[in-house]
Design an enzyme around this catalytic site. Structure first.
Site, mmCIF file in Angstrom:
data_model
loop_
_atom_site.group_PDB
_atom_site.id
_atom_site.type_symbol
_atom_site.label_atom_id
_atom_site.label_comp_id
_atom_site.label_asym_id
_atom_site.label_seq_id
_atom_site.Cartn_x
_atom_site.Cartn_y
_atom_site.Cartn_z
ATOM 1 N N THR A 136 0.822 -1.215 0.000
ATOM 2 C CA THR A 136 0.000 0.000 0.000
ATOM 3 C C THR A 136 0.857 1.266 0.000
ATOM 4 O O THR A 136 1.876 1.339 0.683
ATOM 5 C CB THR A 136 -0.889 -0.015 1.254
ATOM 6 N N GLY A 188 2.585 -2.913 8.377
ATOM 7 C CA GLY A 188 2.830 -3.236 9.775
ATOM 8 C C GLY A 188 4.270 -3.657 9.999
ATOM 9 O O GLY A 188 4.938 -4.131 9.081
ATOM 10 N N GLU A 246 -7.317 -5.601 3.647
ATOM 11 C CA GLU A 246 -7.460 -6.786 2.782
ATOM 12 C C GLU A 246 -8.619 -6.626 1.800
ATOM 13 O O GLU A 246 -9.355 -7.578 1.527
ATOM 14 C CB GLU A 246 -7.646 -8.061 3.625
#
Lengths: 659, 659
Positions: A138, A177, A421
């Site tokens: 992303t 993350g 997701e």
């Protein structure tokens, strides 16, 4: 001791809680295993979440890293492996509050997208934590639409390297993350350029921090993206690349490769990429959506059996709020949904396993159906569970709003599942595309995947129910859901066709139907969920003890869906106004029936007090004592605020004018 | 500079933004005044919210106290008073992020419930902040049901004192704002006992902290209740009383008094208590529900005009997400609702002012209607705005989930408005009780309050609309809403009667109808909102420039309500399936029309960047730069986490086994 108001609820259970728990777990042996894992984790003080609600983002992060590192030791000690039967219970036991989840995604992407040599090189390093991985897909300006990613990787034939760059601010990697503060490596998705030609998005392994001192590597700008609604324990990060060079071997090249002279070679099927997404979407349903809803139901229903408010009968003791019809109508449909979605997860898992076996035989035929179902169910279940958790929170009134109830953090976390997701609306439209295509095929007699054969079957025009008890027949309500799904899919497909035939361009016609297409996709998933619940209940014949209560829950789930969406059933007169009144009557009757077993039904989820981490939801129902005890531990009670000396004292001592 | 994607949206506005702003404010002079207040506040660095998203509960509290104290100075400087025209803009300007809000409630309760002597004694002290007040009503075990409060106040004739006690843990005062750490005094609601007889709930002024050193007074146990979903800046507190004695004069005694010999005297009307609640419920609608929804719409719509994702037309630039029908369908109905509720707030305010004038003439006739409307609208508007803010948050995808978007804090704050000042379900049932009563009266030809006269009017059985444009007629859709409200109220009243006639006890019959009663109350409020919007638009004839766009918004609000609740209109065939398809078509058409003015419509709310405090919602649309700049300021980027030396380094340096 247990609060008598809660104890009394357990004495009248119509079924064996232990047997229901075992059934939910897939057998008593699984229950035993799960409890052993949970106990080992909860006994270990490193995994305590006692102070979680009082911690800052920095403290949460530090605790999550500590737990992740300690977990490696623990697993070694206990003889658990990531592939073992315990692994799925470990995540439940730590309640997701742990670092390095992206490290696993890093490993999985190498396993799936890397060559044998790449796997042999990187997986052992990662398994032994000689590096910490992340996954950088992303960007600040791009999420779901991967083709739009702007990071570039230019092949330099002279040095046999790829040169990675972030050409503008919107191309910065954002959200990954473990990347903000922990990771040493990451898989970067970038547009590949060779000899000036763009070959689209490809994955590259990039080192971002020194293995010696953790300092950022040359050309790397990275950090934490700051506070979020939840996930304070995760260091979601940003990453900017400035002429970062990686060797040719760092492009994951199972499916395509840049040869030393710059020749681009594609090999194998790209379809397998779908399968990875499918697998992730299905795997998150249980842990990230259904489990939080089960926890929220446990907390809200136990609290509602203990909380007394107002008089229901004049002159009597104040009533348990669970005895109010409005409270039942808030909570019990969420409870039924938690069961329904637990079962749909089993259904999807089985479908997935079957598909996976086919794929291993190089048969990719099930992929479109699997992709459509996983997308639609991910969207529908996360959406439903998110609003279910919110309903539970609000049903606990003011105390639900305290972090100590555990409900706010369940909510602020689960809402993210509607976005990550694959954003839910986009996912529903992918399902809708499959449904419209299948409907067209079915109408012209072509064969379609099993889950959508119903689109071709002839339908009755009117619901045959004659009285309210007819609506407790799974045949009646399943047929109603089927009829409704077919109608929404077929009418939207017809609108789409009409628009195109009237000269509207295809993409524009599609856009003008999307609100209704998303609705049709939800209707399809709702139908499959009801049908699967009813079929599961039917198969429970051998377990008479729990079949009856499961039948009630199935009825409630189905009738709640009709009661909450009356319009789609009334629209073409399939259900009449008079029949809808019967649905309402049956639905409200069911609330009073299931209310009697409400506490045993949440007990069967078998959450420990530590895993609920809720002052309202404890097994013993001593909610007020616990709220008070926990509140006293708050850092706001640990010090005199400097605000007194600085502001309050001068104010009170009448020195206002001199401030 | 302004992002060209946002600038272009402003060039095509179909109306004057400045004129719409002035209309919303109630005139250009009000706009000027509001802007002057906002500017004065925002220019002052003490009121900055720049670091808000990074602060701990302790830091937020300290900042809120600092701001509250500084505000006194500021008001003095600026010549503003609490009664002046500026006061309503001050709260908007500080965005609620300030302490001592309960101090005002403390003062108001003394003004309303205290005798002239009590007012003369306490109000000057409070006005000059020689004490800090709070308001201690809610208990750990009791919220909405005041009669159930357990705190006791026993009159001791010998010493002419009341002895206050918290007899058990559930009787502890819990939640009062400003009480955890700030207040020196509070109004405690307790069951009054004289000579062993209980006289019910009465208010007592109790000192809880020393005016000299702020230490707790003898017999007082008090503190902060700990972390909540929001309101970190407020020290919601707990309070336990152990034989706390207050003089006889400390019972607020405008309406009842204990005389020296223990004789209990009641005087005046108790009905006025309703009026206080009514006033609070109406006053929170604008600031606590509508304003946050307006802010959320501003953020989400500006961002949606700047965010580009996926291709809408093949081969073209990625499209603004605001051009997708599904995105329009999420955001534009929320925008229309924000306008609808702004107007209903005006309506309620006017009704309230009229009622207040009557009450001053000792005419209490309007009280039941005012109570019913304020309860129902508080519930309906807070619920609608809460889900609207959530929709806006989710419509911004991942970036909406970052605290820096401003949306999570809007959401976590507004959701509390569904619970405080009366839990919404309970409030709806109070409205329902009034509606059923009015319906019964109207059916038997008795006169009823103006807002419910429609319950008696004769109704047509079928909606007369012939094509989709007919549904753009306010007469058509207002009539449909009216029909639907009458049907829900009358059918539920009939069910209630049937149950009672079949021998079910009254309280039980009521409980069995509550799900439907709550629905009927919502339908009533929805109808009034649509009707009021349509009437307001009609009166805009003189302002042709804004009338057209307001008409579109009114249509959208009305049709969205039908589209989202088709069942209640289809149930008895008032609207047919074919007509519902017309509604859908008109509704979807409107989205594309209003989309063109979406940005100007949120610009008209006239929020400054500082008041939005959002990286996504700024006027210039430079969202990515701002997200990056703000993220870098996060405390998570201000230090190397100790996690590296403690856990990551040993892990990476392969010392795992020695951990």
């Amino acid at each position: 001791g247990v609060n008598p108001d809660l104890a009394s609820e357990r004495q009248t259970a119509s079924f064996s809680v232990e047997k229901l728990t075992a059934w939910l777990d897939g057998g008593a042996e699984q229950t035993r295993l799960r409890r052993a894992v949970v106990e080992a984790i909860e006994r270990d003080p490193v995994f305590s979440r006692e102070n979680q609600y009082f911690q800052s983002q920095n403290e949460r992060y530090e605790a999550a890293v500590r737990k992740a590192v300690h977990l490696q030791k623990k697993m070694h000690e206990m003889g658990w492996s990531h592939e073992g039967p315990e692994s799925k219970y470990i995540y439940r036991a730590v309640a997701g509050d742990i670092a390095f989840l992206l490290h696993r995604v890093f490993m999985r992407s190498i396993s799936v997208l890397g060559s044998d040599e790449q796997i042999a090189k990187w997986i052992p390093l990662a398994s032994q934590y000689q590096l910490i991985g992340s996954y950088a897909q992303t960007e600040l300006g791009h999420g779901t639409y991967l083709q739009g990613l702007e990071t570039t990787a230019v092949f330099d034939v002279a040095t046999q390297e790829f040169i990675l760059n972030t050409p503008k601010i919107s191309a910065m990697k954002w959200w990954p993350g473990d990347m903000g503060r922990s990771a040493t490596h990451t898989v970067v998705f970038a547009q590949l350029y060779v000899h000036g030609k763009c070959y689209g998005i490809h994955p590259f392994i990039v080192q971002i921090r020194s293995l010696q001192d953790h300092s950022l590597c040359p050309g790397i700008i990275a950090g934490d993206i700051g506070p979020k609604m939840n996930f304070e324990h995760i260091d979601n990060g940003y990453l900017m690349l400035q002429n970062v060079r990686v060797p040719r071997e760092n492009m994951l090249n199972k499916f395509c490769e840049v040869q030393p002279d710059g020749t681009y070679v594609r090999r194998g099927s790209q379809k397998i990429n779908y399968f990875t997404m499918t697998s992730v979407r299905i795997s998150l349903i249980s842990g990230e959506a259904v489990t939080p809803l089960m926890k929220a139901c446990t907390i809200a229903i136990r609290y509602s059996a203990v909380r007394r408010q107002s008089q229901l009968k004049p002159g009597e003791q104040e009533a348990k709020i669970l005895d109010y019809q409005t409270q039942q109508e808030k909570l019990l449909p969420q409870l039924a949904a938690a069961y329904a979605f637990h079962l749909i997860d089993d259904y999807l898992q089985e479908l997935f396993d079957r598909g996976y076996r086919e794929i291993q035989r190089k048969n990719f035929d099930t992929l479109p159906e699997l992709h459509a179902l996983s997308s639609g169910f991910k969207a529908m279940v996360t959406q439903y569970c998110t609003s279910g958790v919110e309903i539970c929170l609000r049903a606990c009134g003011g105390h639900g709003y305290s972090l100590l109830s555990g409900l706010p953090s369940l909510y602020t976390k689960i809402i993210a599942s509607c976005i990550y997701e694959g954003e839910n609306t986009i996912l529903l439209l992918q399902t809708a595309r499959f449904l419209v295509k299948s409907f067209m095929a079915a109408s012209t007699g072509q064969s379609v995947p099993p889950s959508v054969t119903y689109l071709a079957a002839a339908k009755s025009r009117k619901c045959p129910a004659k009285n309210k008890s007819d609506f407790l027949s799974p045949a009646i309500y399943t047929e109603a859901y089927q009829h409704m799904a077919v109608r929404l899919i077929s009418s939207t497909a017809a609108k789409l066709q009409d628009l195109i035939q009237s000269g509207v361009k295809k993409h524009d016609a599609w856009n003008r139907c999307t609100v209704q297409l998303a609705q049709a996709a939800k209707a399809h998933c709702h139908y499959i969920t009801v049908k699967n619940f009813a079929e599961t209940v039917e198969k429970l014949e051998s377990k008479a003890g729990i079949q009856k209560i499961m039948k009630h829950l199935c009825d409630l789930f189905a009738l709640h869906g009709i009661f909450s969406n009356t319009g789609v059933f009334l629209h073409d007169g399939y259900i009449s106004g008079a029949q809808m009144d019967m649905v309402t009557a049956s639905y409200l009757d069911l609330l009073a029936i299931i209310r009697k077993d409400a506490v045993p039904l949440v007990d069967a989820f078998d959450f420990t007090d530590k895993s609920l981490n809720s002052a309202l939801g404890c097994y013993d129902g001593q909610v007020y004592q616990r709220l008070y005890e926990w509140a006293r531990k708050s850092p706001t009670n640990k010090q005199i605020s400097p605000a007194y000396e600085k502001y309050l004292k001068p104010l009170l001592h009448n020195t206002l004018s001199k401030l």
